[in-house]
Design a protein around this motif. Structure first.
Motif, short mmCIF file in Angstrom:
data_model
loop_
_atom_site.label_atom_id
_atom_site.label_comp_id
_atom_site.label_asym_id
_atom_site.label_seq_id
_atom_site.Cartn_x
_atom_site.Cartn_y
_atom_site.Cartn_z
N ASN A 157 0.82 -1.21 0.00
CA ASN A 157 0.00 0.00 0.00
C ASN A 157 0.86 1.26 0.00
O ASN A 157 0.58 2.22 -0.74
N ASN A 215 0.93 3.86 -3.06
CA ASN A 215 0.61 5.28 -2.86
C ASN A 215 1.71 6.18 -3.42
O ASN A 215 1.43 7.19 -4.08
N TYR A 243 0.47 8.70 -6.23
CA TYR A 243 0.40 10.15 -5.97
C TYR A 243 1.73 10.78 -6.35
O TYR A 243 2.43 11.37 -5.54
N ASP A 293 8.99 9.52 -1.86
CA ASP A 293 8.64 9.89 -3.24
C ASP A 293 8.83 11.39 -3.43
O ASP A 293 8.91 12.14 -2.46
N PHE A 339 -10.04 8.79 4.72
CA PHE A 339 -9.44 10.08 4.36
C PHE A 339 -8.78 10.00 2.98
O PHE A 339 -8.03 9.08 2.68
N ARG A 340 -9.08 10.98 2.14
CA ARG A 340 -8.38 11.14 0.86
C ARG A 340 -8.06 12.62 0.69
O ARG A 340 -8.92 13.47 0.88
N GLY A 341 -6.82 12.92 0.34
CA GLY A 341 -6.38 14.32 0.23
C GLY A 341 -7.13 15.06 -0.88
O GLY A 341 -7.41 14.48 -1.92
N VAL A 374 -5.65 14.96 -4.37
CA VAL A 374 -5.53 13.73 -5.16
C VAL A 374 -6.87 13.21 -5.69
O VAL A 374 -6.91 12.50 -6.68
N GLY A 416 -9.27 4.59 -5.17
CA GLY A 416 -8.79 4.69 -3.78
C GLY A 416 -9.94 4.70 -2.82
O GLY A 416 -11.01 5.22 -3.13
N SER A 417 -9.71 4.10 -1.66
CA SER A 417 -10.79 4.00 -0.67
C SER A 417 -10.50 4.85 0.57
O SER A 417 -11.38 5.12 1.37
N GLY A 418 -9.26 5.26 0.74
CA GLY A 418 -8.89 5.99 1.96
C GLY A 418 -8.81 5.07 3.16
O GLY A 418 -8.88 5.51 4.31
N GLY A 476 -6.31 2.43 3.19
CA GLY A 476 -4.99 1.80 3.20
C GLY A 476 -4.11 2.25 4.36
O GLY A 476 -3.52 1.41 5.05
N LEU A 477 -4.03 3.55 4.59
CA LEU A 477 -3.14 4.03 5.65
C LEU A 477 -3.69 3.73 7.05
O LEU A 477 -2.93 3.49 7.98
P1 ADP Z 1 -6.16 5.58 -0.89
O1 ADP Z 1 -4.79 5.58 -1.49
O2 ADP Z 1 -6.94 4.36 -1.22
O3 ADP Z 1 -6.89 6.86 -1.13
P2 ADP Z 1 -4.80 5.54 1.67
O4 ADP Z 1 -5.35 5.34 3.02
O5 ADP Z 1 -3.71 4.63 1.22
O6 ADP Z 1 -6.03 5.50 0.68
O7 ADP Z 1 -4.28 7.03 1.58
C1 ADP Z 1 -5.11 8.06 2.06
C2 ADP Z 1 -4.77 9.39 1.40
O8 ADP Z 1 -3.50 9.83 1.86
C3 ADP Z 1 -4.66 9.34 -0.10
O9 ADP Z 1 -5.91 9.41 -0.72
C4 ADP Z 1 -3.78 10.56 -0.37
O10 ADP Z 1 -4.56 11.73 -0.32
C5 ADP Z 1 -2.85 10.60 0.83
N1 ADP Z 1 -1.55 9.94 0.54
C6 ADP Z 1 -1.14 8.72 0.93
N2 ADP Z 1 0.12 8.49 0.51
C7 ADP Z 1 0.51 9.57 -0.17
C8 ADP Z 1 1.73 9.94 -0.86
N3 ADP Z 1 2.78 9.12 -0.92
N4 ADP Z 1 1.78 11.17 -1.42
C9 ADP Z 1 0.71 12.02 -1.36
N5 ADP Z 1 -0.46 11.73 -0.74
C10 ADP Z 1 -0.55 10.53 -0.15
#
Ligand code: ADP
Length: 399
Positions: free
Chosen positions: A294, A298, A302, A329, A347-349, A352, A359-361, A363-364
Protein backbone atom coordinates in the motif's frame (compact mmCIF):
# COMPACT_ATOMS: atom_id res chain seq x y z
CA UNK A 1 -27.52 79.80 88.10
CA UNK A 2 -24.23 79.08 89.83
CA UNK A 3 -25.79 75.90 91.21
CA UNK A 4 -26.86 74.63 87.72
CA UNK A 5 -23.38 75.16 86.24
CA UNK A 6 -21.93 73.29 89.14
CA UNK A 7 -24.26 70.31 88.34
CA UNK A 8 -23.12 70.05 84.66
CA UNK A 9 -19.44 70.10 85.51
CA UNK A 10 -17.83 66.67 85.62
CA UNK A 11 -14.82 65.63 87.54
CA UNK A 12 -11.61 64.65 85.58
CA UNK A 13 -11.94 61.03 86.79
CA UNK A 14 -15.44 60.79 85.44
CA UNK A 15 -14.34 62.15 82.02
CA UNK A 16 -11.57 59.56 81.70
CA UNK A 17 -14.05 56.85 82.67
CA UNK A 18 -16.48 58.02 79.95
CA UNK A 19 -13.71 58.09 77.33
CA UNK A 20 -12.60 54.57 78.20
CA UNK A 21 -16.19 53.39 78.08
CA UNK A 22 -16.59 54.98 74.66
CA UNK A 23 -13.39 53.36 73.38
CA UNK A 24 -14.49 50.02 74.68
CA UNK A 25 -17.88 50.38 73.05
CA UNK A 26 -16.23 51.19 69.71
CA UNK A 27 -13.75 48.34 70.06
CA UNK A 28 -16.63 45.99 70.90
CA UNK A 29 -18.63 47.03 67.90
CA UNK A 30 -15.52 46.75 65.65
CA UNK A 31 -14.89 43.29 67.09
CA UNK A 32 -18.51 42.30 66.50
CA UNK A 33 -18.22 43.54 62.90
CA UNK A 34 -15.09 41.46 62.40
CA UNK A 35 -16.83 38.43 63.90
CA UNK A 36 -19.82 39.04 61.63
CA UNK A 37 -17.53 39.25 58.57
CA UNK A 38 -15.64 36.13 59.61
CA UNK A 39 -18.89 34.25 60.16
CA UNK A 40 -20.17 35.41 56.79
CA UNK A 41 -16.89 34.34 55.09
CA UNK A 42 -17.08 30.98 56.88
CA UNK A 43 -20.68 30.48 55.77
CA UNK A 44 -19.78 31.36 52.17
CA UNK A 45 -16.81 28.97 52.29
CA UNK A 46 -19.02 26.17 53.69
CA UNK A 47 -21.66 26.89 51.07
CA UNK A 48 -19.04 26.81 48.28
CA UNK A 49 -17.59 23.58 49.63
CA UNK A 50 -21.06 21.99 49.82
CA UNK A 51 -21.80 23.16 46.32
CA UNK A 52 -18.54 21.66 45.01
CA UNK A 53 -19.23 18.44 46.90
CA UNK A 54 -22.78 18.30 45.52
CA UNK A 55 -21.41 18.75 41.98
CA UNK A 56 -18.85 15.97 42.55
CA UNK A 57 -21.42 13.65 44.19
CA UNK A 58 -23.94 14.11 41.39
CA UNK A 59 -21.51 14.28 38.50
CA UNK A 60 -22.34 12.07 35.53
CA UNK A 61 -18.80 10.62 35.49
CA UNK A 62 -16.94 8.76 38.20
CA UNK A 63 -14.47 10.98 40.04
CA UNK A 64 -11.55 9.86 42.19
CA UNK A 65 -9.21 12.35 43.86
CA UNK A 66 -5.79 11.27 45.14
CA UNK A 67 -3.69 13.51 47.38
CA UNK A 68 -0.02 14.37 46.79
CA UNK A 69 1.01 11.07 48.43
CA UNK A 70 -1.28 9.14 46.02
CA UNK A 71 -3.75 8.30 48.79
CA UNK A 72 -7.40 8.32 47.76
CA UNK A 73 -9.16 11.28 49.36
CA UNK A 74 -12.48 11.27 47.59
CA UNK A 75 -14.64 8.97 45.49
CA UNK A 76 -18.11 9.93 44.26
CA UNK A 77 -21.07 7.46 44.14
CA UNK A 78 -20.49 6.67 40.46
CA UNK A 79 -16.88 5.74 41.25
CA UNK A 80 -18.22 3.24 43.82
CA UNK A 81 -20.62 1.87 41.20
CA UNK A 82 -18.07 1.61 38.36
CA UNK A 83 -15.39 0.05 40.55
CA UNK A 84 -17.96 -2.10 42.34
CA UNK A 85 -16.51 -1.24 45.75
CA UNK A 86 -17.87 0.63 48.77
CA UNK A 87 -16.30 4.03 49.45
CA UNK A 88 -15.04 2.79 52.81
CA UNK A 89 -12.91 0.19 50.98
CA UNK A 90 -11.47 2.79 48.66
CA UNK A 91 -10.87 6.07 50.52
CA UNK A 92 -7.61 6.13 52.48
CA UNK A 93 -5.95 3.48 50.29
CA UNK A 94 -2.68 4.18 48.49
CA UNK A 95 -2.95 3.96 44.71
CA UNK A 96 -0.82 0.82 44.35
CA UNK A 97 -3.14 -1.02 46.77
CA UNK A 98 -5.83 -0.75 44.06
CA UNK A 99 -3.85 -3.24 41.98
CA UNK A 100 -5.13 -5.94 44.31
CA UNK A 101 -8.80 -5.11 43.62
CA UNK A 102 -10.16 -7.11 40.66
CA UNK A 103 -12.17 -4.26 39.12
CA UNK A 104 -9.39 -1.68 39.30
CA UNK A 105 -6.46 -3.85 38.23
CA UNK A 106 -6.79 -3.00 34.53
CA UNK A 107 -7.23 0.72 35.28
CA UNK A 108 -4.15 0.77 37.49
CA UNK A 109 -2.09 -0.96 34.80
CA UNK A 110 -3.14 1.72 32.33
CA UNK A 111 -2.05 4.39 34.81
CA UNK A 112 1.26 2.52 35.20
CA UNK A 113 0.81 2.49 38.94
CA UNK A 114 3.54 1.09 41.17
CA UNK A 115 4.59 1.86 44.73
CA UNK A 116 6.02 5.36 45.07
CA UNK A 117 5.68 6.33 41.41
CA UNK A 118 3.46 9.18 40.20
CA UNK A 119 0.18 8.40 38.43
CA UNK A 120 0.58 8.56 34.64
CA UNK A 121 -1.19 11.38 32.84
CA UNK A 122 -3.76 10.00 30.40
CA UNK A 123 -6.32 11.54 28.10
CA UNK A 124 -9.41 9.54 27.16
CA UNK A 125 -7.81 6.12 27.23
CA UNK A 126 -10.31 3.29 26.77
CA UNK A 127 -10.39 0.01 28.66
CA UNK A 128 -12.78 -2.83 29.40
CA UNK A 129 -13.62 -2.67 33.10
CA UNK A 130 -15.66 -5.90 32.97
CA UNK A 131 -17.33 -7.91 30.19
CA UNK A 132 -19.32 -5.50 28.02
CA UNK A 133 -18.57 -2.54 30.28
CA UNK A 134 -16.17 -0.02 28.76
CA UNK A 135 -14.73 3.03 30.47
CA UNK A 136 -12.62 5.92 29.27
CA UNK A 137 -10.11 7.31 31.76
CA UNK A 138 -8.57 10.77 31.98
CA UNK A 139 -6.06 11.63 34.70
CA UNK A 140 -5.12 15.21 35.50
CA UNK A 141 -2.49 16.59 37.88
CA UNK A 142 -3.96 19.02 40.43
CA UNK A 143 -1.47 21.86 40.59
CA UNK A 144 -2.11 24.74 42.98
CA UNK A 145 0.39 27.62 43.34
CA UNK A 146 2.85 25.63 41.20
CA UNK A 147 2.77 22.73 43.66
CA UNK A 148 1.42 19.24 42.93
CA UNK A 149 -1.51 18.75 45.28
CA UNK A 150 -2.77 15.45 43.91
CA UNK A 151 -4.32 13.71 40.91
CA UNK A 152 -7.86 13.70 39.61
CA UNK A 153 -9.19 10.63 37.78
CA UNK A 154 -12.33 10.88 35.67
CA UNK A 155 -13.99 7.69 34.41
CA UNK A 156 -16.54 8.01 31.63
CA UNK A 157 -18.88 5.17 30.59
CA UNK A 158 -18.53 4.51 26.83
CA UNK A 159 -20.33 1.13 26.71
CA UNK A 160 -23.15 2.47 24.55
CA UNK A 161 -20.80 4.00 21.97
CA UNK A 162 -18.76 0.80 21.94
CA UNK A 163 -21.86 -1.32 21.30
CA UNK A 164 -23.02 0.96 18.47
CA UNK A 165 -19.52 0.83 16.99
CA UNK A 166 -19.61 -2.97 17.23
CA UNK A 167 -22.99 -3.14 15.51
CA UNK A 168 -21.75 -0.89 12.72
CA UNK A 169 -18.64 -3.02 12.26
CA UNK A 170 -20.78 -6.18 12.15
CA UNK A 171 -23.06 -4.57 9.58
CA UNK A 172 -20.14 -3.60 7.33
CA UNK A 173 -18.54 -7.01 7.80
CA UNK A 174 -21.73 -8.90 6.83
CA UNK A 175 -22.41 -6.60 3.85
CA UNK A 176 -18.83 -6.91 2.61
CA UNK A 177 -18.95 -10.72 2.89
CA UNK A 178 -22.27 -10.78 1.02
CA UNK A 179 -20.84 -8.58 -1.72
CA UNK A 180 -17.76 -10.71 -2.23
CA UNK A 181 -19.53 -13.74 -3.73
CA UNK A 182 -21.42 -11.95 -6.56
CA UNK A 183 -18.36 -9.79 -7.34
CA UNK A 184 -16.21 -12.92 -7.71
CA UNK A 185 -18.88 -14.49 -9.93
CA UNK A 186 -18.89 -11.36 -12.15
CA UNK A 187 -15.09 -11.41 -12.27
CA UNK A 188 -14.90 -15.01 -13.50
CA UNK A 189 -17.75 -14.58 -15.99
CA UNK A 190 -16.09 -11.51 -17.50
CA UNK A 191 -12.75 -13.31 -17.60
CA UNK A 192 -14.29 -16.21 -19.54
CA UNK A 193 -15.90 -13.85 -22.05
CA UNK A 194 -12.67 -11.82 -22.39
CA UNK A 195 -10.60 -14.97 -22.91
CA UNK A 196 -13.17 -15.92 -25.59
CA UNK A 197 -13.81 -19.26 -23.88
CA UNK A 198 -17.49 -19.07 -24.79
CA UNK A 199 -17.19 -17.59 -28.25
CA UNK A 200 -15.43 -14.87 -30.21
CA UNK A 201 -15.98 -11.20 -29.35
CA UNK A 202 -15.25 -8.10 -31.42
CA UNK A 203 -12.42 -5.70 -30.41
CA UNK A 204 -15.07 -3.13 -29.49
CA UNK A 205 -16.86 -5.58 -27.19
CA UNK A 206 -13.51 -6.55 -25.69
CA UNK A 207 -12.68 -2.94 -24.94
CA UNK A 208 -15.98 -2.37 -23.12
CA UNK A 209 -15.73 -5.63 -21.18
CA UNK A 210 -12.12 -4.84 -20.22
CA UNK A 211 -13.38 -1.61 -18.60
CA UNK A 212 -16.13 -3.49 -16.75
CA UNK A 213 -13.54 -6.00 -15.55
CA UNK A 214 -11.37 -3.20 -14.11
CA UNK A 215 -14.33 -1.54 -12.40
CA UNK A 216 -15.26 -4.87 -10.88
CA UNK A 217 -11.65 -5.33 -9.68
CA UNK A 218 -11.84 -1.91 -8.03
CA UNK A 219 -15.00 -2.95 -6.24
CA UNK A 220 -13.37 -6.20 -5.07
CA UNK A 221 -10.43 -4.19 -3.71
CA UNK A 222 -12.79 -1.88 -1.85
CA UNK A 223 -14.67 -4.83 -0.33
CA UNK A 224 -11.35 -6.40 0.72
CA UNK A 225 -10.25 -3.09 2.30
CA UNK A 226 -13.55 -2.92 4.18
CA UNK A 227 -13.15 -6.49 5.39
CA UNK A 228 -9.65 -5.69 6.67
CA UNK A 229 -10.99 -2.68 8.55
CA UNK A 230 -13.78 -4.71 10.17
CA UNK A 231 -11.25 -7.37 11.19
CA UNK A 232 -9.06 -4.68 12.78
CA UNK A 233 -12.04 -3.28 14.65
CA UNK A 234 -13.10 -6.69 15.86
CA UNK A 235 -9.53 -7.17 17.15
CA UNK A 236 -8.91 -10.30 15.05
CA UNK A 237 -6.69 -8.99 12.30
CA UNK A 238 -3.20 -10.34 12.82
CA UNK A 239 -2.40 -14.00 12.60
CA UNK A 240 0.54 -15.62 14.34
CA UNK A 241 3.83 -13.78 13.63
CA UNK A 242 6.60 -15.74 11.90
CA UNK A 243 10.34 -14.97 11.53
CA UNK A 244 10.92 -12.82 8.45
CA UNK A 245 14.01 -11.50 6.64
CA UNK A 246 12.55 -8.06 5.95
CA UNK A 247 14.77 -7.19 2.96
CA UNK A 248 13.43 -10.24 1.11
CA UNK A 249 9.86 -9.19 1.78
CA UNK A 250 10.52 -5.60 0.63
CA UNK A 251 12.38 -6.83 -2.45
CA UNK A 252 9.41 -8.96 -3.50
CA UNK A 253 7.00 -6.03 -3.00
CA UNK A 254 9.24 -3.72 -5.05
CA UNK A 255 9.71 -6.36 -7.79
CA UNK A 256 5.94 -6.79 -8.08
CA UNK A 257 5.52 -3.04 -8.49
CA UNK A 258 8.17 -2.52 -11.19
CA UNK A 259 5.72 -3.04 -14.03
CA UNK A 260 3.29 -0.48 -12.61
CA UNK A 261 6.20 1.97 -12.06
CA UNK A 262 7.33 1.50 -15.67
CA UNK A 263 3.79 2.13 -16.90
CA UNK A 264 3.77 5.39 -14.96
CA UNK A 265 7.35 6.25 -16.05
CA UNK A 266 8.55 6.42 -12.46
CA UNK A 267 11.85 5.00 -11.25
CA UNK A 268 11.46 2.63 -8.32
CA UNK A 269 14.49 1.51 -6.31
CA UNK A 270 15.23 -0.41 -3.13
CA UNK A 271 18.38 0.06 -1.02
CA UNK A 272 19.41 -1.81 2.09
CA UNK A 273 21.92 -0.13 4.38
CA UNK A 274 25.05 -2.18 5.14
CA UNK A 275 26.28 -5.43 3.68
CA UNK A 276 25.20 -7.99 6.22
CA UNK A 277 21.71 -9.36 6.53
CA UNK A 278 19.38 -7.45 8.80
CA UNK A 279 18.21 -9.09 12.02
CA UNK A 280 15.16 -11.32 11.69
CA UNK A 281 11.88 -9.73 12.76
CA UNK A 282 8.66 -11.48 13.69
CA UNK A 283 5.80 -10.48 11.47
CA UNK A 284 2.40 -11.47 10.17
CA UNK A 285 3.98 -11.71 6.74
CA UNK A 286 0.82 -11.35 4.69
CA UNK A 287 -0.38 -8.23 6.55
CA UNK A 288 3.04 -6.60 6.48
CA UNK A 289 3.24 -7.27 2.74
CA UNK A 290 -0.19 -5.64 2.36
CA UNK A 291 1.10 -2.60 4.30
CA UNK A 292 4.32 -2.21 2.29
CA UNK A 293 2.35 -2.81 -0.91
CA UNK A 294 0.00 0.00 0.00
CA UNK A 295 2.78 2.45 0.89
CA UNK A 296 4.68 1.79 -2.35
CA UNK A 297 1.45 1.89 -4.41
CA UNK A 298 0.61 5.28 -2.86
CA UNK A 299 4.09 6.61 -3.60
CA UNK A 300 3.58 5.61 -7.26
CA UNK A 301 -0.05 6.71 -7.48
CA UNK A 302 0.40 10.15 -5.97
CA UNK A 303 3.40 11.03 -8.09
CA UNK A 304 4.33 13.20 -11.06
CA UNK A 305 3.76 10.68 -13.80
CA UNK A 306 6.43 10.92 -16.48
CA UNK A 307 8.10 13.98 -14.98
CA UNK A 308 11.18 12.61 -13.23
CA UNK A 309 9.01 10.70 -10.79
CA UNK A 310 11.11 8.78 -8.24
CA UNK A 311 10.23 6.33 -5.51
CA UNK A 312 12.99 5.08 -3.22
CA UNK A 313 12.61 2.43 -0.58
CA UNK A 314 15.26 2.10 2.16
CA UNK A 315 15.69 -0.22 5.08
CA UNK A 316 18.23 0.00 7.90
CA UNK A 317 18.89 -1.13 11.43
CA UNK A 318 18.01 1.91 13.48
CA UNK A 319 19.39 0.52 16.70
CA UNK A 320 19.76 -2.89 18.31
CA UNK A 321 16.10 -2.63 19.08
CA UNK A 322 14.47 -1.74 15.78
CA UNK A 323 14.51 -1.71 11.99
CA UNK A 324 13.37 1.30 10.03
CA UNK A 325 11.79 1.28 6.58
CA UNK A 326 11.41 4.45 4.51
CA UNK A 327 9.31 4.95 1.39
CA UNK A 328 10.25 8.23 -0.23
CA UNK A 329 8.64 9.89 -3.24
CA UNK A 330 9.00 13.24 -4.99
CA UNK A 331 5.30 13.41 -5.82
CA UNK A 332 2.26 15.50 -4.96
CA UNK A 333 2.75 15.68 -1.20
CA UNK A 334 0.02 16.00 1.40
CA UNK A 335 -1.57 19.43 2.01
CA UNK A 336 -0.39 20.76 5.37
CA UNK A 337 -3.89 21.47 6.65
CA UNK A 338 -4.91 17.84 6.10
CA UNK A 339 -1.86 16.08 7.48
CA UNK A 340 -3.41 15.41 10.90
CA UNK A 341 -6.14 13.29 9.28
CA UNK A 342 -3.90 11.10 7.18
CA UNK A 343 -4.32 7.87 9.21
CA UNK A 344 -8.08 8.20 9.72
CA UNK A 345 -10.60 5.99 7.96
CA UNK A 346 -11.78 7.09 4.50
CA UNK A 347 -9.44 10.08 4.36
CA UNK A 348 -8.38 11.14 0.86
CA UNK A 349 -6.38 14.32 0.23
CA UNK A 350 -8.13 17.12 -1.63
CA UNK A 351 -5.14 17.35 -4.01
CA UNK A 352 -5.53 13.73 -5.16
CA UNK A 353 -9.26 12.93 -5.36
CA UNK A 354 -9.84 14.55 -8.73
CA UNK A 355 -6.74 13.20 -10.45
CA UNK A 356 -6.78 9.64 -9.04
CA UNK A 357 -10.28 8.22 -8.69
CA UNK A 358 -9.01 4.85 -7.58
CA UNK A 359 -8.79 4.69 -3.78
CA UNK A 360 -10.79 4.00 -0.67
CA UNK A 361 -8.89 5.99 1.96
CA UNK A 362 -8.56 2.81 4.02
CA UNK A 363 -4.99 1.80 3.20
CA UNK A 364 -3.14 4.03 5.65
CA UNK A 365 -5.64 3.35 8.45
CA UNK A 366 -4.97 -0.37 7.93
CA UNK A 367 -1.20 0.23 7.67
CA UNK A 368 -1.11 2.10 10.98
CA UNK A 369 -3.03 -0.67 12.71
CA UNK A 370 -0.78 -3.37 11.28
CA UNK A 371 2.45 -1.56 12.25
CA UNK A 372 1.23 -0.72 15.75
CA UNK A 373 -0.04 -4.27 16.31
CA UNK A 374 3.56 -5.39 15.65
CA UNK A 375 4.80 -2.97 18.32
CA UNK A 376 6.14 -0.52 15.72
CA UNK A 377 5.49 3.10 14.76
CA UNK A 378 4.48 4.79 11.52
CA UNK A 379 4.75 8.48 10.60
CA UNK A 380 5.52 10.69 7.64
CA UNK A 381 7.04 13.95 6.46
CA UNK A 382 5.47 15.71 3.53
CA UNK A 383 5.49 18.96 1.64
CA UNK A 384 2.85 19.69 -0.95
CA UNK A 385 4.34 19.72 -4.45
CA UNK A 386 7.68 18.33 -3.23
CA UNK A 387 7.01 14.82 -1.99
CA UNK A 388 6.36 12.54 0.93
CA UNK A 389 8.36 10.09 3.00
CA UNK A 390 6.64 7.45 5.09
CA UNK A 391 8.67 5.90 7.91
CA UNK A 392 7.91 2.77 9.84
CA UNK A 393 9.81 0.99 12.58
CA UNK A 394 9.58 -2.65 13.61
CA UNK A 395 10.97 -4.03 16.86
CA UNK A 396 13.81 -6.58 16.72
CA UNK A 397 13.00 -9.47 19.07
CA UNK A 398 15.37 -9.36 22.06
CA UNK A 399 16.45 -12.82 23.09
P1 ADP B 1 -6.16 5.58 -0.89
O1 ADP B 1 -4.79 5.58 -1.49
O2 ADP B 1 -6.94 4.36 -1.22
O3 ADP B 1 -6.89 6.86 -1.13
P2 ADP B 1 -4.80 5.54 1.67
O4 ADP B 1 -5.35 5.34 3.02
O5 ADP B 1 -3.71 4.63 1.22
O6 ADP B 1 -6.03 5.50 0.68
O7 ADP B 1 -4.28 7.03 1.58
C1 ADP B 1 -5.11 8.06 2.06
C2 ADP B 1 -4.77 9.39 1.40
O8 ADP B 1 -3.50 9.83 1.86
C3 ADP B 1 -4.66 9.34 -0.10
O9 ADP B 1 -5.91 9.41 -0.72
C4 ADP B 1 -3.78 10.56 -0.37
O10 ADP B 1 -4.56 11.73 -0.32
C5 ADP B 1 -2.85 10.60 0.83
N1 ADP B 1 -1.55 9.94 0.54
C6 ADP B 1 -1.14 8.72 0.93
N2 ADP B 1 0.12 8.49 0.51
C7 ADP B 1 0.51 9.57 -0.17
C8 ADP B 1 1.73 9.94 -0.86
N3 ADP B 1 2.78 9.12 -0.92
N4 ADP B 1 1.78 11.17 -1.42
C9 ADP B 1 0.71 12.02 -1.36
N5 ADP B 1 -0.46 11.73 -0.74
C10 ADP B 1 -0.55 10.53 -0.15
Amino acid sequence: MALEEEKKETSPGEATYRETENDLRQARSALLNILDDTEMARRIAVEEKNKTLAIIQNFSDAILVFDENNILELANPLAEEYLDEKKENLVGKRVDEFLALPKTKMLMQLLEVSEGSPIKQLFRKEFMASPNFYLEVTSVMLIIDSKLKGTLLVLHDITREKNIEKMKTEFVSISAHQLRTPLSAIKWTLRMVLDQDIGAITPEQKDILEKSYLSNERMINLVNDLLNVTRIEEGRFLSKPEPVQIEELIQSVVDNMQEEAKKRKISLSFTKAGRSLLPIVKLDKEKMKLTLDNLVTNALKYNNNGKNGRVEVFVKENSEKELQVEIKDNGLGIPEGQQSRIFTKFFRGENVVRMEVDGSGLGLYTAKNVVEAHGGKIWFESEEGKGTTFYLTLPIPQS
